[in-house]
Design an enzyme around this catalytic site. Sequence first.
Site, mmCIF file in Angstrom:
data_model
loop_
_atom_site.group_PDB
_atom_site.id
_atom_site.type_symbol
_atom_site.label_atom_id
_atom_site.label_comp_id
_atom_site.label_asym_id
_atom_site.label_seq_id
_atom_site.Cartn_x
_atom_site.Cartn_y
_atom_site.Cartn_z
ATOM 1 N N ASN A 1 28.554 -41.900 43.481
ATOM 2 C CA ASN A 1 27.258 -41.325 43.147
ATOM 3 C C ASN A 1 26.141 -41.763 44.088
ATOM 4 O O ASN A 1 25.134 -41.079 44.209
ATOM 5 C CB ASN A 1 26.895 -41.720 41.702
ATOM 6 C CG ASN A 1 25.478 -41.352 41.341
ATOM 7 O OD1 ASN A 1 25.131 -40.182 41.212
ATOM 8 N ND2 ASN A 1 24.621 -42.366 41.198
ATOM 9 N N ASP B 1 25.563 -53.181 49.548
ATOM 10 C CA ASP B 1 24.979 -52.200 50.456
ATOM 11 C C ASP B 1 26.100 -51.281 50.933
ATOM 12 O O ASP B 1 26.900 -51.652 51.791
ATOM 13 C CB ASP B 1 24.321 -52.905 51.645
ATOM 14 C CG ASP B 1 23.681 -51.938 52.633
ATOM 15 O OD1 ASP B 1 23.764 -50.708 52.405
ATOM 16 O OD2 ASP B 1 23.103 -52.407 53.624
ATOM 17 N N SER C 1 25.396 -32.286 45.903
ATOM 18 C CA SER C 1 24.162 -31.551 45.626
ATOM 19 C C SER C 1 24.399 -30.079 45.923
ATOM 20 O O SER C 1 25.226 -29.737 46.776
ATOM 21 C CB SER C 1 23.024 -32.075 46.508
ATOM 22 O OG SER C 1 21.935 -31.161 46.528
ATOM 23 N N TYR D 1 19.635 -33.230 55.176
ATOM 24 C CA TYR D 1 20.229 -33.544 53.874
ATOM 25 C C TYR D 1 21.334 -32.545 53.538
ATOM 26 O O TYR D 1 22.416 -32.924 53.081
ATOM 27 C CB TYR D 1 19.129 -33.512 52.817
ATOM 28 C CG TYR D 1 19.572 -33.851 51.417
ATOM 29 C CD1 TYR D 1 19.910 -35.149 51.075
ATOM 30 C CD2 TYR D 1 19.628 -32.873 50.425
ATOM 31 C CE1 TYR D 1 20.297 -35.478 49.783
ATOM 32 C CE2 TYR D 1 20.018 -33.186 49.130
ATOM 33 C CZ TYR D 1 20.350 -34.491 48.814
ATOM 34 O OH TYR D 1 20.731 -34.799 47.536
ATOM 35 N N GLY E 1 25.838 -46.679 42.348
ATOM 36 C CA GLY E 1 24.463 -46.258 42.122
ATOM 37 C C GLY E 1 24.176 -45.953 40.668
ATOM 38 O O GLY E 1 23.541 -44.948 40.342
ATOM 39 N N ALA E 2 24.629 -46.834 39.768
ATOM 40 C CA ALA E 2 24.542 -46.543 38.336
ATOM 41 C C ALA E 2 23.427 -47.302 37.630
ATOM 42 O O ALA E 2 23.465 -47.473 36.417
ATOM 43 C CB ALA E 2 25.880 -46.835 37.663
ATOM 44 N N LYS F 1 25.531 -33.045 52.742
ATOM 45 C CA LYS F 1 26.170 -32.637 51.491
ATOM 46 C C LYS F 1 27.285 -31.623 51.751
ATOM 47 O O LYS F 1 28.301 -31.614 51.050
ATOM 48 C CB LYS F 1 25.127 -32.067 50.528
ATOM 49 C CG LYS F 1 24.074 -33.084 50.116
ATOM 50 C CD LYS F 1 24.704 -34.365 49.584
ATOM 51 C CE LYS F 1 23.670 -35.395 49.202
ATOM 52 N NZ LYS F 1 24.259 -36.677 48.759
#
Length: 252
Positions: free
Chosen positions: A88, A61, A141, A154, A10-11, A158
């Site tokens: 990430n 994906d 997070s 969410y 995810g960069a 995490k």
Amino acid sequence: MSGGTAMVTGAGTGIGKAIAIALAKNGYDIVISYYSNEPGAIQTCQDIRKMGRQAFAVRADLSEISGIKQLFRESRTYFDHLDVFVNNSGITKKSRFLETSEEMIDALYRLDLKGAFFCIQHAANWMIQAGIPGSIVVISSNNHKAHFPQASAYGIMKAALTKLTEHAAMELARYKIRVNTIAPGWTDTGAARLGDKESTYYKIPLKRWCHPEEIGEAAVFLSSEAAQSITGATLIMDGGAVLLSDKPETYE
């Protein structure tokens, strides 16, 4: 550890891009993964190559096992070993507890938890096969600890991700592979959905948002020789937000 090879998922933008850039500045050649933001991934690679480092982008994906296998299979065509892996990729979805849907839970689980689990597993296996005492950094997070409104789904993902880091750290220690978590709070990525920074300062003791570049430097530190005794740890970077509770009325 300085220099070597790294992979950051995810960069194409935001935190992931900042981590990839920070690693490149410290001598790493990088594979980055992306799914929807091809222009961002291409730009990240261009920025890294300007530093004299190698950079390759792979579209995958990561919510599907087939996509994870593809990412690592293609990455092995670029590098023969992996020193640092940064997980990430993730999505943020929020809703009131009584209105949370099965579809939302499934989407969060597939990428934020299941995807992370098998990405970490594949990275560790690659390090073990190559005999690399590597570093795995998981971007989570502060929701793993805080109890913000509309974040029940969410938040539990995490929290599970933090637990995953601890278990992986225990089982991979015999291979000298360290696994740590960075848990940011509000981060100034420029995303429109984040809204006005100052409106959140009442619940952040330091009254500032984290900058992606700071998270990048933290990932570099956790992968460095200075952090050789750190594993299974969670570094919270949120200006102290988890030390406070929100206004009661926000919970309705």
